[in-house]
Design a protein around this motif. Structure first.
Motif, PDB file in Angstrom:
ATOM      1  N   ASP A 121      -2.120  -7.084 -25.479  1.00  0.00           N
ATOM      2  CA  ASP A 121      -1.113  -6.484 -24.608  1.00  0.00           C
ATOM      3  C   ASP A 121      -1.175  -4.956 -24.627  1.00  0.00           C
ATOM      4  OD1 ASP A 121      -0.172  -8.942 -23.911  1.00  0.00           O
ATOM      5  OD2 ASP A 121       1.655  -8.853 -25.131  1.00  0.00           O
ATOM      6  N   VAL A 122      -1.232  -4.367 -23.434  1.00  0.00           N
ATOM      7  CA  VAL A 122      -1.080  -2.922 -23.289  1.00  0.00           C
ATOM      8  C   VAL A 122       0.354  -2.675 -22.823  1.00  0.00           C
ATOM      9  CG1 VAL A 122      -1.829  -0.839 -22.090  1.00  0.00           C
ATOM     10  CG2 VAL A 122      -3.514  -2.587 -22.741  1.00  0.00           C
ATOM     11  N   ASP A 123       1.192  -2.161 -23.715  1.00  0.00           N
ATOM     12  CA  ASP A 123       2.582  -1.859 -23.379  1.00  0.00           C
ATOM     13  C   ASP A 123       2.651  -0.522 -22.648  1.00  0.00           C
ATOM     14  OD1 ASP A 123       3.783  -4.165 -24.687  1.00  0.00           O
ATOM     15  OD2 ASP A 123       3.185  -3.210 -26.567  1.00  0.00           O
ATOM     16  N   TRP A 124       3.574  -0.443 -21.683  1.00  0.00           N
ATOM     17  CA  TRP A 124       3.610   0.715 -20.796  1.00  0.00           C
ATOM     18  C   TRP A 124       4.673   1.732 -21.182  1.00  0.00           C
ATOM     19  CZ3 TRP A 124      -0.357   1.647 -17.980  1.00  0.00           C
ATOM     20  CH2 TRP A 124      -1.103   0.608 -17.412  1.00  0.00           C
TER      21      TRP A 124
ATOM     22  N   LYS B 243       0.849  -1.179   0.000  1.00  0.00           N
ATOM     23  CA  LYS B 243       0.000   0.000   0.000  1.00  0.00           C
ATOM     24  C   LYS B 243       0.886   1.232   0.000  1.00  0.00           C
ATOM     25  CE  LYS B 243      -4.281   1.606   2.179  1.00  0.00           C
ATOM     26  NZ  LYS B 243      -5.289   1.309   3.220  1.00  0.00           N
ATOM     27  N   VAL B 244       0.692   2.126  -0.982  1.00  0.00           N
ATOM     28  CA  VAL B 244       1.598   3.269  -1.134  1.00  0.00           C
ATOM     29  C   VAL B 244       0.882   4.613  -0.987  1.00  0.00           C
ATOM     30  CG1 VAL B 244       3.171   1.973  -2.609  1.00  0.00           C
ATOM     31  CG2 VAL B 244       1.317   3.285  -3.659  1.00  0.00           C
ATOM     32  N   GLY B 245      -0.428   4.587  -0.759  1.00  0.00           N
ATOM     33  CA  GLY B 245      -1.191   5.820  -0.613  1.00  0.00           C
ATOM     34  C   GLY B 245      -2.583   5.500  -0.128  1.00  0.00           C
ATOM     35  N   SER B 246      -3.483   6.442  -0.261  1.00  0.00           N
ATOM     36  CA  SER B 246      -4.862   6.254   0.166  1.00  0.00           C
ATOM     37  C   SER B 246      -5.562   5.287  -0.786  1.00  0.00           C
ATOM     38  CB  SER B 246      -5.596   7.605   0.192  1.00  0.00           C
ATOM     39  OG  SER B 246      -6.959   7.433   0.549  1.00  0.00           O
ATOM     40  N   ASN B 247      -5.573   4.003  -0.381  1.00  0.00           N
ATOM     41  CA  ASN B 247      -6.132   2.923  -1.204  1.00  0.00           C
ATOM     42  C   ASN B 247      -5.506   2.889  -2.601  1.00  0.00           C
ATOM     43  OD1 ASN B 247      -7.725   2.125   0.922  1.00  0.00           O
ATOM     44  ND2 ASN B 247      -9.576   3.141   0.184  1.00  0.00           N
ATOM     45  N   ILE B 248      -4.198   3.120  -2.634  1.00  0.00           N
ATOM     46  CA  ILE B 248      -3.388   2.957  -3.832  1.00  0.00           C
ATOM     47  C   ILE B 248      -2.340   1.896  -3.515  1.00  0.00           C
ATOM     48  CG2 ILE B 248      -1.902   4.073  -5.537  1.00  0.00           C
ATOM     49  CD1 ILE B 248      -3.080   6.755  -4.663  1.00  0.00           C
ATOM     50  N   TYR B 249      -2.150   0.957  -4.444  1.00  0.00           N
ATOM     51  CA  TYR B 249      -1.286  -0.184  -4.190  1.00  0.00           C
ATOM     52  C   TYR B 249      -0.321  -0.390  -5.363  1.00  0.00           C
ATOM     53  CZ  TYR B 249      -4.981  -1.173  -0.797  1.00  0.00           C
ATOM     54  OH  TYR B 249      -5.889  -1.073   0.224  1.00  0.00           O
ATOM     55  N   THR B 250       0.768  -1.097  -5.082  1.00  0.00           N
ATOM     56  CA  THR B 250       1.597  -1.572  -6.178  1.00  0.00           C
ATOM     57  C   THR B 250       0.872  -2.718  -6.864  1.00  0.00           C
ATOM     58  OG1 THR B 250       2.738  -3.125  -4.710  1.00  0.00           O
ATOM     59  CG2 THR B 250       3.743  -0.947  -5.025  1.00  0.00           C
ATOM     60  N   SER B 251       1.198  -2.948  -8.131  1.00  0.00           N
ATOM     61  CA  SER B 251       0.660  -4.121  -8.794  1.00  0.00           C
ATOM     62  C   SER B 251       1.284  -5.364  -8.159  1.00  0.00           C
ATOM     63  CB  SER B 251       0.938  -4.071 -10.294  1.00  0.00           C
ATOM     64  OG  SER B 251       2.325  -3.969 -10.536  1.00  0.00           O
TER      65      SER B 251
ATOM     66  N   LEU C  55      -7.929   0.987 -12.098  1.00  0.00           N
ATOM     67  CA  LEU C  55      -7.077   1.961 -12.761  1.00  0.00           C
ATOM     68  C   LEU C  55      -5.625   1.581 -12.518  1.00  0.00           C
ATOM     69  CD1 LEU C  55      -6.791   4.668 -14.310  1.00  0.00           C
ATOM     70  CD2 LEU C  55      -6.620   5.783 -12.067  1.00  0.00           C
ATOM     71  N   PHE C  56      -4.868   1.439 -13.607  1.00  0.00           N
ATOM     72  CA  PHE C  56      -3.435   1.175 -13.547  1.00  0.00           C
ATOM     73  C   PHE C  56      -2.690   2.430 -13.987  1.00  0.00           C
ATOM     74  CE2 PHE C  56      -5.661  -2.729 -14.416  1.00  0.00           C
ATOM     75  CZ  PHE C  56      -5.035  -3.702 -13.655  1.00  0.00           C
ATOM     76  N   PHE C  57      -1.574   2.720 -13.308  1.00  0.00           N
ATOM     77  CA  PHE C  57      -0.771   3.889 -13.655  1.00  0.00           C
ATOM     78  C   PHE C  57       0.694   3.491 -13.744  1.00  0.00           C
ATOM     79  CE2 PHE C  57       2.000   7.317 -11.994  1.00  0.00           C
ATOM     80  CZ  PHE C  57       1.921   8.161 -13.092  1.00  0.00           C
TER      81      PHE C  57
ATOM     82  N   ARG D 191       7.269  -0.121 -12.322  1.00  0.00           N
ATOM     83  CA  ARG D 191       6.447   0.297 -11.169  1.00  0.00           C
ATOM     84  C   ARG D 191       5.077   0.704 -11.697  1.00  0.00           C
ATOM     85  NH1 ARG D 191       6.496   2.003  -5.843  1.00  0.00           N
ATOM     86  NH2 ARG D 191       5.349   3.902  -5.305  1.00  0.00           N
ATOM     87  N   ILE D 192       4.114  -0.174 -11.498  1.00  0.00           N
ATOM     88  CA  ILE D 192       2.730   0.070 -11.894  1.00  0.00           C
ATOM     89  C   ILE D 192       1.893   0.149 -10.638  1.00  0.00           C
ATOM     90  CG2 ILE D 192       0.777  -0.711 -13.286  1.00  0.00           C
ATOM     91  CD1 ILE D 192       3.295  -0.088 -14.929  1.00  0.00           C
TER      92      ILE D 192
END
Length: 313
Positions: free
Chosen positions: A278-281, A81-89, A115-117, A306-307
């Motif tokens: 495939d969605v390439d990043w 968990k890296v933020g307010s209900n935000i996580y690493t993949s 949502l992926f970032f 890092r997604i």
């Protein structure tokens, strides 16, 4: 972005949106939330590219795309968990493929959106494959679809602090047993606290669901990910030597308690990956998916990928 079977996510750039290629431009485009919702249902997945979004400027877009951000409670994959209900993949070794799945499809309730970032693109590989859930269902052998029609039974053994897999504390984001029980009482699950401080949870769930808006039927279970056969012959054999099925961190059977044949889950896994796009990043990209219409996974990668992931009901 590779395209197979005639479907792929809709890619949206600043030129497409008619806005500045900035985080503020993206937020302005996303402000018409009804339009975005209609686009998502029609396209199933949306990729936003070229808006120069960073971790520090992500929040406005995330708030618009995920109006009720959810905690990853009862999640079974390792992540931070890296933020307010935000996580690493999912933090599995980079050389592994993560097969297709819908987030929390084994649970009583699941997010409607993910949502992926891309905070940092990988050096090579690392695409997020996405699959049309209806296409995945239709690609399966009719005998397999019929066998799964009654649903599946998921079992979890969550240790109390030391052991294989995740602890119940990490899974439910609390160290309070009463809080865990209060959560499970609303999920139609069965559970028992073990003498070693662990928790065993069993759930009956459907193998397919229908989308609440479109009504289309999609493949919607994680039987292959919970079945040791889909891990490969060598890994399955090693697990069988260490623990019997009923003691594994997670396992799955048909709803009536009968075993799911190895070849069934291997076909499910392989058909999902074969049908995926495939969605390439690239650093700064965002991918929004309808978590019922679309399954997702991960390709192997090298480098500091890092997604970040967040979800909403």
């Amino acid at each position: 972005m590779s395209k197979q079977h005639g479907w792929k996510p809709l890619e949206i750039t600043a030129d497409d949106a008619g806005v500045d290629p900035t985080p503020a431009g993206l937020a302005g485009f996303l402000a018409d939330t009804d339009k975005i919702s209609s686009m998502l249902i029609a396209e199933k997945a949306l990729v936003f590219r070229g808006f120069q979004v960073s971790e520090s400027t992500l929040e406005p877009a995330m708030d618009l795309l995920l109006p009720n951000r959810l905690a990853y409670v009862h999640g079974n994959s390792p992540r931070s968990k890296v933020g307010s209900n935000i996580y690493t993949s999912t933090e599995y070794p980079p050389e592994l493929t993560i097969s297709m799945h819908n987030e929390l499809s084994y649970a009583h309730a699941w997010p409607s959106r993910l949502l992926f970032f891309a905070a940092h693109e990988p050096t090579t590989g690392g695409a997020t494959p996405v699959v049309d859930g209806t296409l995945w269902l239709e690609s399966l052998d009719p005998a397999i679809r019929e066998a799964f029609a009654g649903g599946v039974r998921y079992s979890q053994n969550l240790h109390g602090g030391r052991g294989l897999g995740k602890s119940w504390q990490d899974t439910f984001e609390t160290g309070d047993q009463a809080e865990v029980e209060a959560f499970l009482k609303g999920t139609e699950a069965e559970w028992e606290w073990r003498g070693d401080g662990g928790l065993r949870v069993t759930q009956l769930r459907p193998s397919t669901v229908r989308h609440p808006v479109t009504g289309v039927e999609v493949w919607f279970n994680q039987s292959d990910q919970w079945h040791p056969a889909a891990l490969g012959d060598e890994m399955a054999a090693e697990l069988a030597q260490i623990l019997p099925e009923e003691e594994l961190p997670q396992s799955v059977r048909f709803a009536d308690g009968s075993a799911i044949p190895d070849e069934y889950v291997i076909e499910v896994r392989d058909k999902g990956l074969d049908a995926a796009v495939d969605v390439d990043w690239h650093t700064g990209d965002l991918l929004l998916i309808d978590n019922v219409l679309v399954g997702h996974g991960r390709r192997p990668f090298t480098g500091p990928r890092r997604i970040l992931v967040a979800m909403s009901d």
